[in-house]
Design a protein around this motif. Sequence first.
Motif, PDB file in Angstrom:
ATOM      1  N   ASP A  23     -27.770   1.216  64.030  1.00 11.26           N
ATOM      2  CA  ASP A  23     -26.661   0.552  64.861  1.00 11.26           C
ATOM      3  C   ASP A  23     -25.406   0.776  64.662  1.00 11.26           C
ATOM      4  O   ASP A  23     -24.734  -0.012  65.194  1.00 11.26           O
ATOM      5  CB  ASP A  23     -27.176  -0.688  65.034  1.00 11.26           C
ATOM      6  N   GLY A  24     -25.228   1.749  63.725  1.00 12.26           N
ATOM      7  CA  GLY A  24     -23.617   2.054  63.432  1.00 12.26           C
ATOM      8  C   GLY A  24     -22.919   1.268  62.344  1.00 12.26           C
ATOM      9  O   GLY A  24     -21.602   1.480  62.303  1.00 12.26           O
ATOM     10  N   ARG A  25     -23.638   0.479  61.662  1.00 14.92           N
ATOM     11  CA  ARG A  25     -22.770  -0.277  60.392  1.00 14.92           C
ATOM     12  C   ARG A  25     -22.661   0.705  59.455  1.00 14.92           C
ATOM     13  O   ARG A  25     -23.537   1.557  59.459  1.00 14.92           O
ATOM     14  CB  ARG A  25     -23.575  -1.530  60.228  1.00 14.92           C
ATOM     15  N   PRO A  26     -21.621   0.236  58.381  1.00  9.64           N
ATOM     16  CA  PRO A  26     -21.743   1.043  57.186  1.00  9.64           C
ATOM     17  C   PRO A  26     -23.121   0.904  56.548  1.00  9.64           C
ATOM     18  O   PRO A  26     -23.344  -0.205  56.355  1.00  9.64           O
ATOM     19  CB  PRO A  26     -20.461   0.464  56.461  1.00  9.64           C
ATOM     20  N   GLY A  27     -23.571   2.009  55.752  1.00 11.82           N
ATOM     21  CA  GLY A  27     -24.522   2.037  55.167  1.00 11.82           C
ATOM     22  C   GLY A  27     -24.461   1.530  53.707  1.00 11.82           C
ATOM     23  O   GLY A  27     -23.354   1.039  53.151  1.00 11.82           O
ATOM     24  N   TRP A  28     -25.739   1.766  52.759  1.00 10.15           N
ATOM     25  CA  TRP A  28     -25.568   1.420  51.577  1.00 10.15           C
ATOM     26  C   TRP A  28     -24.388   2.342  50.518  1.00 10.15           C
ATOM     27  O   TRP A  28     -23.837   1.499  49.866  1.00 10.15           O
ATOM     28  CB  TRP A  28     -26.822   1.593  50.866  1.00 10.15           C
ATOM     29  N   ALA A  29     -24.308   3.590  50.840  1.00 10.77           N
ATOM     30  CA  ALA A  29     -23.425   4.678  50.102  1.00 10.77           C
ATOM     31  C   ALA A  29     -21.935   3.654  50.328  1.00 10.77           C
ATOM     32  O   ALA A  29     -21.248   3.654  49.131  1.00 10.77           O
ATOM     33  CB  ALA A  29     -22.933   5.667  50.692  1.00 10.77           C
ATOM     34  N   PRO A  30     -21.441   3.193  51.400  1.00 11.22           N
ATOM     35  CA  PRO A  30     -20.271   2.697  51.252  1.00 11.22           C
ATOM     36  C   PRO A  30     -20.119   1.191  50.747  1.00 11.22           C
ATOM     37  O   PRO A  30     -19.294   0.763  50.246  1.00 11.22           O
ATOM     38  CB  PRO A  30     -19.685   2.476  52.876  1.00 11.22           C
ATOM     39  N   ALA A  31     -21.331   0.730  50.846  1.00 12.72           N
ATOM     40  CA  ALA A  31     -21.517  -0.757  50.195  1.00 12.72           C
ATOM     41  C   ALA A  31     -21.349  -0.396  48.699  1.00 12.72           C
ATOM     42  O   ALA A  31     -20.511  -1.429  47.820  1.00 12.72           O
ATOM     43  CB  ALA A  31     -22.718  -1.354  50.448  1.00 12.72           C
ATOM     44  N   ILE A  57     -41.049   2.227  61.324  1.00 16.03           N
ATOM     45  CA  ILE A  57     -40.663   0.665  61.633  1.00 16.03           C
ATOM     46  C   ILE A  57     -41.548  -0.035  61.414  1.00 16.03           C
ATOM     47  O   ILE A  57     -41.648  -1.126  60.773  1.00 16.03           O
ATOM     48  CB  ILE A  57     -40.036   0.624  63.103  1.00 16.03           C
ATOM     49  N   GLY A  58     -42.938   0.127  61.950  1.00 14.05           N
ATOM     50  CA  GLY A  58     -43.965  -0.617  61.497  1.00 14.05           C
ATOM     51  C   GLY A  58     -43.907  -2.146  62.188  1.00 14.05           C
ATOM     52  O   GLY A  58     -43.401  -2.233  63.235  1.00 14.05           O
ATOM     53  N   ALA A  59     -44.269  -3.120  61.277  1.00  7.99           N
ATOM     54  CA  ALA A  59     -44.441  -4.329  61.517  1.00  7.99           C
ATOM     55  C   ALA A  59     -42.992  -5.125  61.344  1.00  7.99           C
ATOM     56  O   ALA A  59     -42.808  -6.314  61.489  1.00  7.99           O
ATOM     57  CB  ALA A  59     -45.427  -5.148  60.855  1.00  7.99           C
ATOM     58  N   SER A  60     -41.712  -4.314  60.966  1.00  6.49           N
ATOM     59  CA  SER A  60     -40.776  -4.773  60.594  1.00  6.49           C
ATOM     60  C   SER A  60     -40.303  -5.671  61.791  1.00  6.49           C
ATOM     61  O   SER A  60     -40.235  -5.331  62.775  1.00  6.49           O
ATOM     62  CB  SER A  60     -39.842  -3.708  60.451  1.00  6.49           C
ATOM     63  N   THR A  61     -39.634  -7.019  61.437  1.00  7.36           N
ATOM     64  CA  THR A  61     -38.782  -7.715  62.453  1.00  7.36           C
ATOM     65  C   THR A  61     -37.370  -7.486  62.221  1.00  7.36           C
ATOM     66  O   THR A  61     -36.492  -8.194  62.615  1.00  7.36           O
ATOM     67  CB  THR A  61     -39.320  -9.068  62.298  1.00  7.36           C
ATOM     68  N   ARG A  62     -36.975  -6.796  61.052  1.00 11.15           N
ATOM     69  CA  ARG A  62     -35.649  -6.627  60.699  1.00 11.15           C
ATOM     70  C   ARG A  62     -34.806  -5.201  61.197  1.00 11.15           C
ATOM     71  O   ARG A  62     -33.713  -5.031  61.121  1.00 11.15           O
ATOM     72  CB  ARG A  62     -35.301  -6.639  59.454  1.00 11.15           C
ATOM     73  N   PHE A  63     -35.431  -4.518  61.981  1.00  5.29           N
ATOM     74  CA  PHE A  63     -35.043  -3.284  62.592  1.00  5.29           C
ATOM     75  C   PHE A  63     -34.059  -3.541  63.680  1.00  5.29           C
ATOM     76  O   PHE A  63     -34.539  -4.396  64.395  1.00  5.29           O
ATOM     77  CB  PHE A  63     -36.176  -2.225  62.997  1.00  5.29           C
ATOM     78  N   PRO A  64     -33.005  -2.965  63.823  1.00  4.30           N
ATOM     79  CA  PRO A  64     -31.717  -3.416  64.687  1.00  4.30           C
ATOM     80  C   PRO A  64     -32.418  -3.067  66.187  1.00  4.30           C
ATOM     81  O   PRO A  64     -32.865  -1.996  66.536  1.00  4.30           O
ATOM     82  CB  PRO A  64     -30.559  -2.355  64.359  1.00  4.30           C
ATOM     83  N   SER A  65     -32.155  -4.281  66.709  1.00 11.24           N
ATOM     84  CA  SER A  65     -32.522  -4.324  68.298  1.00 11.24           C
ATOM     85  C   SER A  65     -31.762  -3.166  68.919  1.00 11.24           C
ATOM     86  O   SER A  65     -30.372  -2.737  68.839  1.00 11.24           O
ATOM     87  CB  SER A  65     -32.210  -5.543  68.975  1.00 11.24           C
ATOM     88  N   LEU A 118     -35.344  -0.054  54.237  1.00 19.02           N
ATOM     89  CA  LEU A 118     -34.575  -1.155  53.791  1.00 19.02           C
ATOM     90  C   LEU A 118     -33.257  -1.054  53.993  1.00 19.02           C
ATOM     91  O   LEU A 118     -32.152  -1.891  53.870  1.00 19.02           O
ATOM     92  CB  LEU A 118     -34.931  -1.477  52.267  1.00 19.02           C
ATOM     93  N   MET A 119     -32.784   0.268  53.779  1.00 18.61           N
ATOM     94  CA  MET A 119     -31.264   0.559  53.994  1.00 18.61           C
ATOM     95  C   MET A 119     -30.698   0.696  55.346  1.00 18.61           C
ATOM     96  O   MET A 119     -29.487   0.982  55.714  1.00 18.61           O
ATOM     97  CB  MET A 119     -30.840   1.792  53.217  1.00 18.61           C
ATOM     98  N   SER A 120     -31.318   0.420  56.319  1.00 20.99           N
ATOM     99  CA  SER A 120     -31.284   0.697  57.778  1.00 20.99           C
ATOM    100  C   SER A 120     -31.495  -0.760  58.479  1.00 20.99           C
ATOM    101  O   SER A 120     -30.824  -0.902  59.707  1.00 20.99           O
ATOM    102  CB  SER A 120     -32.136   1.590  58.550  1.00 20.99           C
ATOM    103  N   GLU A 121     -32.102  -1.700  57.976  1.00 14.06           N
ATOM    104  CA  GLU A 121     -32.378  -2.847  58.661  1.00 14.06           C
ATOM    105  C   GLU A 121     -31.336  -3.839  58.985  1.00 14.06           C
ATOM    106  O   GLU A 121     -30.182  -3.755  58.369  1.00 14.06           O
ATOM    107  CB  GLU A 121     -33.701  -3.497  58.225  1.00 14.06           C
ATOM    108  N   ASP A 122     -31.271  -4.883  59.626  1.00 21.17           N
ATOM    109  CA  ASP A 122     -30.252  -5.825  60.155  1.00 21.17           C
ATOM    110  C   ASP A 122     -29.655  -6.776  58.959  1.00 21.17           C
ATOM    111  O   ASP A 122     -28.495  -7.156  59.093  1.00 21.17           O
ATOM    112  CB  ASP A 122     -30.686  -6.620  61.305  1.00 21.17           C
ATOM    113  N   ASN A 123     -30.280  -6.692  57.746  1.00 19.86           N
ATOM    114  CA  ASN A 123     -29.850  -7.225  56.618  1.00 19.86           C
ATOM    115  C   ASN A 123     -29.574  -6.417  55.489  1.00 19.86           C
ATOM    116  O   ASN A 123     -29.708  -6.693  54.230  1.00 19.86           O
ATOM    117  CB  ASN A 123     -30.898  -8.388  56.158  1.00 19.86           C
ATOM    118  N   SER A 124     -29.315  -5.077  55.910  1.00 21.14           N
ATOM    119  CA  SER A 124     -29.068  -4.074  54.887  1.00 21.14           C
ATOM    120  C   SER A 124     -28.063  -4.399  53.996  1.00 21.14           C
ATOM    121  O   SER A 124     -28.140  -3.819  52.517  1.00 21.14           O
ATOM    122  CB  SER A 124     -28.757  -2.806  55.440  1.00 21.14           C
ATOM    123  N   ASP A 125     -26.918  -4.942  54.344  1.00 23.81           N
ATOM    124  CA  ASP A 125     -25.914  -5.361  53.231  1.00 23.81           C
ATOM    125  C   ASP A 125     -26.439  -6.265  52.372  1.00 23.81           C
ATOM    126  O   ASP A 125     -26.019  -6.203  51.116  1.00 23.81           O
ATOM    127  CB  ASP A 125     -24.733  -5.932  54.004  1.00 23.81           C
TER     128      ASP A 125
END
Length: 291
Positions: free
Chosen positions: A40-48, A175-183, A270-277
């Motif tokens: 969804d376009g947020r900075p990922g783990w590498a920049p974090a 994605i599976g059963a995740s509830t954290r994948f970005p809408s 885990l690096m892509s979901e809405d609580n990745s930061d």
Amino acid sequence: MSFSGSLYYDELLPDGPPAGTAVLVHGGSLTGACYLSTPDGRPGWAPAFAARGYRVLVPDWPGTGRSATVTPDDVTGELVCAALGRLLQEQESPVVLIVHSMSGPFGFRLLATHSAHLSALVALAPGPPGDIQPEPTVLRSTPDELEIQGEYLRWRLPRRGLWWPTEAFARTKMIGASTRFPSGAFDAFRRQLVPIPAGLLSERQNVDGRQLRTAGPVPGTPALVLTGDHDTDHPREADAATARWLADLGAAVTHRYLDDAAHTGNGHLLMSEDNSDELAELVIGWLEQAH
């Protein structure tokens, strides 16, 4: 972008002198881009990690993404480990190695063969090594393809060339059963997926016992196994067994299963979901305590 043998990688630098180096290795059907930004376009783990003082290297496997100069039928787990091992050896000090999913066995092998070059291993929903992974049940076999039943999912694998990820694979496995994948980010995520060399995927499924095994005992290197509680292909006991195996080999292992109130709902990415930061901070916090 930089180059090490058959391996291309991105390098991200912190604002000041690096506190250490982290090498972030993608899993199957992904490239290193999965650590650069989220679907969804947020900075990922590498920049974090760079923002927290790490020098960050983000490679693509040989035969994948920007490292696709190797033909698919020549790509094996041994080849990937050799390329990653050279990258580790080129660094001036031991590095934090982060591996995801299909790269789990690469990380375990490197923990044994390149311990002097590693300060810690972080394994995100790691595939198990051949030491403990059972062989799949073969449901159908032809000269061109193989249909197997893995531990949790069924696979149809070509014997040569490339295996192309399907929409069903993206939805069920990734994605599976995740509830954290970005809408609303599924289409962007699907465009990021790349094919996997067929032989490498057969190794991952331990067809004919071909999955990588370790090269021997590992030292007391800190190791974190991190698992989302909604990961369809990684129930608690699967990664707990991998963590116990690592501990039996001598690693200083922590298995963190994300089922607490603050982190529940995570799946495989885990690096892509809405609580990745938050998850990046969790890993960085563990690294600070481990050292």
